[in-house]
Design a protein around this motif. Sequence first.
Motif, short mmCIF file in Angstrom:
data_model
loop_
_atom_site.label_atom_id
_atom_site.label_comp_id
_atom_site.label_asym_id
_atom_site.label_seq_id
_atom_site.Cartn_x
_atom_site.Cartn_y
_atom_site.Cartn_z
N CYS A 194 23.85 2.67 -17.13
CA CYS A 194 22.55 2.62 -16.45
C CYS A 194 22.46 3.81 -15.50
CB CYS A 194 22.37 1.30 -15.71
SG CYS A 194 23.19 1.21 -14.10
N ARG A 196 22.57 3.89 -12.35
CA ARG A 196 23.52 3.82 -11.25
C ARG A 196 24.97 4.04 -11.71
NH1 ARG A 196 21.47 2.33 -6.36
NH2 ARG A 196 23.33 3.44 -5.68
N CYS A 197 25.22 3.94 -13.01
CA CYS A 197 26.54 4.34 -13.52
C CYS A 197 26.68 5.85 -13.32
CB CYS A 197 26.70 4.03 -15.00
SG CYS A 197 26.68 2.30 -15.43
N CYS A 227 30.20 -0.86 -12.16
CA CYS A 227 28.84 -0.64 -11.66
C CYS A 227 28.27 -1.95 -11.12
CB CYS A 227 27.95 -0.09 -12.78
SG CYS A 227 26.21 0.06 -12.33
N CYS A 241 24.85 -2.92 -13.52
CA CYS A 241 24.77 -3.30 -14.94
C CYS A 241 26.08 -3.86 -15.51
CB CYS A 241 24.34 -2.11 -15.79
SG CYS A 241 25.60 -0.83 -15.95
ZN LIG Z 1 25.40 0.78 -14.39
#
Ligand SMILES: [Zn+2]
Length: 379
Positions: free
Chosen positions: A294, A296-297, A368, A371
């Motif tokens: 995702c 934010r990863c 993360c 996700c």
């Molecule tokens: Zn993520």
Amino acid sequence: MPVTNYNKMHDKITYKISKKVSEVDPFKAYKMQQEGSLLIDIREQSELYLGKPLNSTHIPKSQLEITLLNVINDLDVSLLIICSSGKRSLFAAYILKELGFKNVFSVSGGFENWKNSELPYSIPEKDKPNRYIRQILIPEIGKIGQQKINKSKILIIGMGGIGCPAALYLAAAGIGHIGIIDNDLVDLNNLHRQILYSEKDIGKSKVLSAKDKLEQLNSEITIMPYEVRINSENINSIILNYDMVLDATDNFETRNVINNACIRHKKPNIQSSVFLFEGQISTFHPNFSTNAPCYRCLYSEFPPAFLSPSCSEIGVLGILPGLMGVLAATEALKIILDIKTNLIGKLLVLDLLEMDFSVYNIQKNKNCNYCSSIKNTDH
Ligand SMILES: [Zn+2]
């Protein structure tokens, strides 16, 4: 030969032939057709999208003599020949007479005159013009792919430099339903990159101006404007109505809100951004597979605000968001068409200063916070 001489010769021959061929006006032709005459439309296939006289037989001029000699034994049969303006039919009728057909007539003024006379005509389904034909011809799209495109619903968040070209190309491609979100008004300094707007839109709502332009481009699709600033509350009810999201926003906070909503509602999130001469794009879809990251990863921590200035602070080359918007639209089509060489798990970085396009693999962060709890689900 000078063109003027050629025209004079052409007129002379046409005149000569018209003396040897009987012409009938469309009303007379229609009456004769009702009484049993055979009405033959000799235009090319490509001309029929305009329509053809009802119950006429289509034989293109290039195949006329051979076809008629093969199928008609009776040289007394009454033939009415029609083309677009009445000239080709004159020549065709002349040749048929020379071949022995005794009752051949050319319809004066052709189909144009037939139509203007309000006589009955139809447009065969297969001959109806198709605005998408050039992309339907692509093997990866075809008719089925086009139907998928027409049924798709895409939400574009941010109608700035990236959102404008993306919306234009998606509307042109025939995305059936496009939602557009932005609460800004058009400003003079937007015009060098936000290509949906013009000077007369200054001071007006971006989404309403964009809706107007996109509907002028394609009246067969639905454009749904949302004049709101997206936040973690209003995004949920909006996103539910769409198959995927195109994030064309310009700040980390909003991208984070979009990322969370897309994970929650299992929607692909095509995210692109620009910085000076550099553009980035990826498709985040952690619900797609256990390895798909995702947003934010990729960015577990956001840089402090002074390290991530906006376009208004540092400037932007208008072409760069234009390119990113076009790439985002391309990616959307590839996701719809299930073309596997997409940007899920990849980051495409453009450097316009070096003219370099590089693709990097990006990994899912197993820890993360956003996700990692998602289990692999069927796509
Ligand atoms: Zn993520």
